[in-house]
Design a protein around this motif. Structure first.
Motif, short mmCIF file in Angstrom:
data_model
loop_
_atom_site.label_atom_id
_atom_site.label_comp_id
_atom_site.label_asym_id
_atom_site.label_seq_id
_atom_site.Cartn_x
_atom_site.Cartn_y
_atom_site.Cartn_z
N ASN A 141 0.84 -1.19 0.00
CA ASN A 141 0.00 0.00 0.00
C ASN A 141 0.88 1.25 0.00
N SER A 142 0.26 2.42 0.11
CA SER A 142 1.01 3.68 0.03
C SER A 142 1.96 3.88 1.21
N GLN A 143 1.73 3.14 2.30
CA GLN A 143 2.63 3.20 3.46
C GLN A 143 3.69 2.10 3.42
N ASN A 144 3.79 1.43 2.28
CA ASN A 144 4.76 0.35 2.07
C ASN A 144 4.49 -0.86 2.96
N ASP A 145 3.25 -1.03 3.38
CA ASP A 145 2.86 -2.24 4.10
C ASP A 145 2.48 -3.33 3.10
N LEU A 146 2.89 -4.55 3.35
CA LEU A 146 2.58 -5.65 2.44
C LEU A 146 1.08 -5.90 2.39
N LEU A 147 0.54 -5.94 1.19
CA LEU A 147 -0.87 -6.21 0.99
C LEU A 147 -1.13 -7.60 0.42
N GLU A 148 -0.27 -8.02 -0.53
CA GLU A 148 -0.56 -9.27 -1.24
C GLU A 148 0.72 -9.91 -1.75
N ARG A 149 0.73 -11.24 -1.69
CA ARG A 149 1.81 -12.03 -2.27
C ARG A 149 1.20 -13.09 -3.16
N SER A 150 1.69 -13.18 -4.39
CA SER A 150 1.24 -14.22 -5.31
C SER A 150 2.40 -15.18 -5.55
N SER A 151 2.11 -16.48 -5.51
CA SER A 151 3.15 -17.49 -5.68
C SER A 151 2.71 -18.50 -6.72
N LYS A 152 3.48 -18.58 -7.81
CA LYS A 152 3.19 -19.49 -8.92
C LYS A 152 4.19 -20.65 -8.90
N LEU A 153 3.68 -21.88 -9.05
CA LEU A 153 4.54 -23.06 -9.03
C LEU A 153 4.12 -24.00 -10.15
N ILE A 154 5.09 -24.37 -10.99
CA ILE A 154 4.85 -25.31 -12.09
C ILE A 154 5.90 -26.41 -12.04
N TYR A 155 5.46 -27.65 -12.13
CA TYR A 155 6.36 -28.81 -12.11
C TYR A 155 6.04 -29.65 -13.34
N ILE A 156 7.07 -29.90 -14.18
CA ILE A 156 6.89 -30.63 -15.44
C ILE A 156 7.79 -31.85 -15.45
N ASN A 157 7.23 -33.01 -15.78
CA ASN A 157 7.99 -34.24 -15.95
C ASN A 157 8.66 -34.22 -17.32
N ASN A 158 9.98 -34.18 -17.35
CA ASN A 158 10.69 -34.08 -18.63
C ASN A 158 10.70 -35.37 -19.42
N TYR A 159 10.42 -36.49 -18.76
CA TYR A 159 10.33 -37.77 -19.49
C TYR A 159 9.07 -37.81 -20.36
N THR A 160 7.95 -37.37 -19.78
CA THR A 160 6.67 -37.46 -20.48
C THR A 160 6.18 -36.12 -20.99
N ASN A 161 6.85 -35.03 -20.56
CA ASN A 161 6.43 -33.67 -20.88
C ASN A 161 5.06 -33.32 -20.30
N ASP A 162 4.66 -34.05 -19.27
CA ASP A 162 3.38 -33.77 -18.60
C ASP A 162 3.58 -32.74 -17.49
N THR A 163 2.63 -31.82 -17.36
CA THR A 163 2.63 -30.88 -16.25
C THR A 163 1.98 -31.56 -15.05
N ILE A 164 2.78 -31.84 -14.04
CA ILE A 164 2.31 -32.56 -12.86
C ILE A 164 1.67 -31.61 -11.86
N LEU A 165 2.22 -30.40 -11.78
CA LEU A 165 1.73 -29.43 -10.80
C LEU A 165 1.68 -28.06 -11.44
N ASN A 166 0.56 -27.37 -11.24
CA ASN A 166 0.40 -26.01 -11.73
C ASN A 166 -0.53 -25.28 -10.77
N THR A 167 0.05 -24.51 -9.86
CA THR A 167 -0.75 -23.83 -8.84
C THR A 167 -0.39 -22.35 -8.76
N ASN A 168 -1.34 -21.60 -8.25
CA ASN A 168 -1.11 -20.19 -7.93
C ASN A 168 -1.76 -19.92 -6.58
N GLU A 169 -0.99 -19.36 -5.66
CA GLU A 169 -1.50 -19.06 -4.33
C GLU A 169 -1.40 -17.56 -4.10
#
Length: 254
Positions: A141-169
């Protein structure tokens, strides 16, 4: 609506009493080390409580009351990891060096600032087995207090090219207290949930978890024991009125 009421209630309880002044280590006094033992509590068919050590965490601190290392041993999984924290000239975390016991894998989490405010974190792994992409963004915010944190996580299996995990918190804060998290799971949407956090005198007292349909699925309450310096040394958690975890802390004061 249920979730909104819980959120408003949690905000109203923040800072409602005479809280002790805390250092950067989260305690009232300087420490050199904190060791935490997490115990999982289950019941057998006769309702007897069975307790097993789930993890052991050792955290060490520098002269500025900042964490410099964190070692965690996951007893059940037989794995461990170690984090070393590197600080910049402004005494802000610049980098985490994370070493996993499995294959001695090492990856780096880098911190990026605008002036003195943390605005982004990044971590990437790409080897023969998998890809890991981790991103964090911070808003103030304008007082430099933390308002929000976004965390993106992606995990891909390179053997199969499948996306095992795809989250946003997305985590929301008020007066430096985490008050709400929204987890979006794009691979398994049924795991998406929202959690509301309620505090009293600066300590987490209750968490309420809601599924993606805004239905209440779990309430977790916490009880604490304290030492003579007003720092907690034991915490018990009760999910839906049944004890499920306990944490004890050995604190080495300076």
């Amino acid at each position: 609506m249920n979730r909104l009421l819980s959120l408003l209630f949690s905000i109203s309880l923040i800072g409602c009493c005479n809280e002790p002044k805390l250092l950067q280590n989260g305690l009232t006094k300087k420490v050199s080390k904190i060791t935490e033992y997490t115990i999982i509590v289950e019941e057998d068919t006769l309702n007897n409580k069975i307790k097993d050590t789930l993890s052991i965490i050792e955290k060490k601190y520098n002269e500025n009351d900042q964490i410099i290392s964190r070692y965690q041993q996951d007893v059940f999984a037989g794995e461990s990891f170690d984090i070393q924290y590197i600080y910049n000239e402004n005494k802000k975390i610049q980098r985490e060096i994370v070493t996993l016991s499995e294959d001695s894998l090492v990856y780096i989490v880098d911190y990026f600032y605008k002036d003195t405010l943390l605005v982004k974190t990044t971590a990437d792994i790409n080897n023969a087995v998998f890809q890991l992409i981790q991103r964090g963004w911070y808003q103030y915010n304008s007082q430099n207090d933390l308002l929000e944190r976004s965390s993106k996580l992606i995990y891909i299996n390179n053997y199969t090219n499948d996306t095992i995990l795809n989250t946003n918190e997305i985590s929301s804060y008020d007066a430096d207290f985490l008050i709400e998290t929204k987890l979006f799971d794009y691979i398994n949407p049924e795991r998406s949930r929202t959690t509301i956090y309620v505090y009293s005198c600066g300590l987490l007292k209750k968490m309420s978890a809601y599924n993606r349909n805004d239905s209440l699925i779990a309430i977790t309450k916490y009880k604490y024991q304290y030492d003579k310096y007003r720092n907690w040394i034991a915490r018990e958690s009760f999910e839906n009125n049944k004890m499920n975890y306990s944490i004890t802390r050995d604190i080495d004061y300076k």
